[in-house]
Structures are given as structure tokens and as C-alpha cells.
Design an enzyme around this catalytic site. Structure first.
Site, mmCIF file in Angstrom:
data_model
loop_
_atom_site.group_PDB
_atom_site.id
_atom_site.type_symbol
_atom_site.label_atom_id
_atom_site.label_comp_id
_atom_site.label_asym_id
_atom_site.label_seq_id
_atom_site.Cartn_x
_atom_site.Cartn_y
_atom_site.Cartn_z
ATOM 1 N N HIS A 31 -3.149 -1.202 -1.384
ATOM 2 C CA HIS A 31 -3.595 -0.138 -2.618
ATOM 3 C C HIS A 31 -2.191 0.325 -2.987
ATOM 4 C CE1 HIS A 31 -7.964 0.278 -2.701
ATOM 5 N NE2 HIS A 31 -8.004 -0.682 -2.015
ATOM 6 N N ASP A 32 -1.270 0.631 -1.875
ATOM 7 C CA ASP A 32 0.072 1.256 -2.241
ATOM 8 C C ASP A 32 0.927 0.288 -3.023
ATOM 9 O OD1 ASP A 32 2.141 3.109 -2.003
ATOM 10 O OD2 ASP A 32 2.977 1.770 -1.028
ATOM 11 N N ASP A 78 5.890 1.383 -2.791
ATOM 12 C CA ASP A 78 6.832 2.665 -2.512
ATOM 13 C C ASP A 78 6.693 3.732 -1.778
ATOM 14 O OD1 ASP A 78 4.873 3.613 -4.278
ATOM 15 O OD2 ASP A 78 6.049 3.936 -5.806
ATOM 16 N N SER A 131 4.047 5.694 -2.332
ATOM 17 C CA SER A 131 3.592 6.775 -3.050
ATOM 18 C C SER A 131 2.228 7.383 -2.660
ATOM 19 C CB SER A 131 3.443 6.432 -4.573
ATOM 20 O OG SER A 131 2.714 5.216 -4.814
ATOM 21 N N GLU A 166 -2.474 9.701 -6.802
ATOM 22 C CA GLU A 166 -3.439 8.321 -6.718
ATOM 23 C C GLU A 166 -4.472 8.233 -5.856
ATOM 24 O OE1 GLU A 166 -1.146 4.954 -5.031
ATOM 25 O OE2 GLU A 166 0.637 6.549 -5.397
ATOM 26 N N THR A 185 -11.479 -10.827 5.761
ATOM 27 C CA THR A 185 -11.851 -11.488 7.003
ATOM 28 C C THR A 185 -11.989 -10.264 8.099
ATOM 29 O OG1 THR A 185 -11.666 -13.146 8.390
ATOM 30 C CG2 THR A 185 -9.667 -12.277 8.071
#
Length: 339
Positions: A78-79, A86, A88, A101, A207
């Protein structure tokens, strides 16, 4: 679901076996730099014990919480998919910013940000202001794969941290929805330089871990999302396992189903389930039926080494996506705020 011989293996025993091997990840034959300006020997002089410190900090957590590897792998995904790799996603709001975010609904259930901060604290004691939080995320995710029985991936380092975090609206637009189909998924990973084989391999991250029922229930809102390659008996199982409430209800958010039959072991069970129509999400079912992806699903189900090799290649590509290097970013001393 059919049992596999690996189910009988002890996850803890695998953990200690892999820990003993992790120190041999990078050798002199590795390419020193990649096209993104990262290096396999970046911390050789400035923080030579970086991988050892990350590994020792994480391995004890793995024993206490066997769900932590999946959480760290998801944190990295997700980053990297929002604004690049980065770190964030670790930043708290600053100034007039109210939502980051992390507040995106698609980041529901993101965990172990505190573990990254703890590892960073240990690194600051050993080599202050040298190792970026973004590199810590990548190393933790890499070790998460290895400690659960997956491949030991050599990753180039040298990422810098961002100075700001994008808004929740940016994350909403860049993170894939839980109802993503094959087209959406292939396009997403193609934008990061992945082949179809690598795209199918990186989906194998499913998995390990679980799927929250709010994402499962949203699938049933769309008849087309349940019609492709879904075992009717498995659909009944999902409806029984997940409460019949709105996908946004607290009950749906608090319950979950395992991603496959060996959800704490990094293996090929995900692909067995995809072929059989036992996928929790739409992509997990359709990937086993679409003519573009099914050949690779079948190949990975039959050949774990091929899966591991393709996953390793895809992991390096994803972890090198839109990285900041040199003066483009900074090395935060604390991961959740800019110094």
C-alpha cells in the site's frame, strides 16, 4: 479445502530455519545497482548491520504474532502503490492537513506501522540518520516473506523518505478496489513494469493473511463479481463466515476469513484455490479462469520454485517503483514525522 503436506510443517520451525539463512541473501555476484539508482551494497559502509537489526527486531515479533508477516507485506504494497515506495504511509497529519493516505477506506486494517517505528529506533542507535524508513518497510516485508517459508529476496537499497503524505483522495484513486478484476490488476502491475507472469506471481502474496468480511461482502453486491470461476460451495462458506450486514458495518469490519488453507505459510496453496474457484476476492477467483493468467496459475501451483523466482522478480520491481534517491528525499529520524 484439500490438505497439503506443508500444512503439517511447523511455522515456528520454518521461522528459525530461515533466520539462520537470511544472512546469505546478498553476495558478490549480485548486480551492485539497478536502474532506479538503488544499490545492493548501499549500507555496506554507513550501516553494515542494517539487515541484521531489522531481522532480529522482526523475528521476535513473528513468534509472538504470526499475523505480522502478512500485515508488513500489505503495508509495503500500500505504501508503494501510492506515490511510490517513500514511507509516506507512516506519516501523521501535519499543519492544516486533516486526512492522509492512511485515512483512505482502502487502507482499512493497515497494521504494524508501530513495528517499523520500533525498528527505526534501533537503527538510529546503531547508525543515526543513515537508514530510511522506506528501506525499513522493504526489508521488513522481504523478511516477512522469508520467515513464512517464502523465497529469500535480494533487494537493492538506498530509498529516501518523502517530505509529505498525499491526501486520502489520492490513495482512493491509486489503490485498487476490493472488487478489482483481471484487467484492472494486470494494468496496475504493468504500470510498474511487470509481465503477466510477474503480475500473477505478486498476487501470490495473498497466500498469507486474511480477508476482512467487508471486502468479501462488497463482492456479493455485484452479480458479475461472483459468477466467474467461483465454487458454489465456497460461496456458501463465505456467506456463512461473513455476517449478513452492510459491507461498511462494524461487524463486517471485525470479522475475516483466511486467504487460503495455509494462511501463515508462504506457499502455492493460493493457486490451488484459484484454480478450484475458492478465492476470497474477485481477482482471486478470476485469475484462475482468465486465459491470460490461468497458464501461470497452473504453472505456479505445480512448481513452487518457478513461483518463488517470479515473485522475487516482481517484488524487486514493486519495491523500486517511483523511489526517491539522493537529494530527492530525506532520511527521517522518526518515521511518523518529518524532522
Amino acid at each position: 479445502m484439500k490438505p497439503k503436506s506443508k500444512v503439517a510443517e511447523s511455522a515456528a520451525a520454518s521461522c528459525f530455519l530461515v533466520i539462520s539463512l537470511l544472512c546469505s541473501c546478498v553476495n558478490g555476484d549480485q548486480m551492485e545497482t539497478n536502474n532506479e539508482g538503488l544499490s545492493y551494497r548501499y549500507y555496506e559502509k554507513t550501516c553494515p548491520k542494517v539487515e541484521e537489526i531489522v531481522r532480529s527486531s522482526f523475528s521476535s515479533m513473528f513468534i509472538l504474532d504470526p499475523t505480522s508477516p502478512a500485515a508488513l507485506l500489505r503495508l509495503m504494497f500500500h505504501d508503494c502503490q501510492v506515490q511510490g515506495c517513500d514511507a509516506s504511509i507512516l506519516l501523521e497529519p501535519s499543519g492544516d492537513q486533516q486526512f492522509t493516505e492512511l485515512d483512505s477506506a482502502k487502507n482499512f486494517g493497515i497494521r504494524k506501522r508501530d513495528l517499523i517505528g520500533s525498528i527505526k529506533t534501533s537503527l538510529e542507535l546503531e547508525c543515526p540518520k543513515q537508514v530510511s524508513c522506506s528501506d525499513v518497510i522493504i526489508l521488513a516485508a522481504r523478511d516477512a516473506v522469508a520467515l513464512t517459508g517464502g523465497p529469500l529476496i535480494a533487494v537493492p537499497l538506498g530509498r529516501k523518505d518523502s517530505l509529505s503524505t498525499p491526501s486520502k483522495h489520492v490513495a482512493d484513486s491509486e489503490l485498487p478496489p476490493s472488487t478489482a478484476d483481471v484487467d484492472t490488476t494486470l494494468n496496475l502491475f504493468a504500470s510498474k513494469g511487470m509481465t503477466i507472469e510477474e503480475s500473477v506471481a505478486i498476487m501470490g502474496a495473498h497466500t498469507i493473511g486474511v480477508t476482512h468480511c467487508n471486502n468479501v461482502l462488497s463482492r456479493f453486491d455485484n452479480a458479475n463479481a461472483t459468477s466467474e470461476n467461483m465454487d458454489p460451495r465456497f460461496q456458501i462458506f463465505l456467506r456463512v463466515a461473513c455476517p449478513e450486514f452492510s459491507p461498511t458495518s462494524q461487524a463486517a469490519e471485525a470479522t475475516f476469513v483466511p486467504n487460503d488453507q495455509t494462511s501463515v505459510i508462504f506457499d502455492t496453496a493460493y493457486y490451488d484455490d484459484a484454480i478450484a474457484g475458492r478465492g476470497n476476492l474477485r481477482i482471486d477467483s478470476e485469475i484462475g479462469a482468465d486465459p491470460r493468467t490461468r497458464p501461470f496459475v497452473e504453472a505456479f501451483a505445480a512448481d513452487q520454485d518457478r513461483f518463488f523466482n517470479a515473485f522475487s522478480s516482481a517484488f524487486v520491481k514493486l519495491s523500486s517503483y517511483k523511489v526517491l534517491t539522493g537529494s530527492e528525499g530525506v532520511v527521517r529520524s522518526v518515521c511518523d514525522k518529518v524532522d
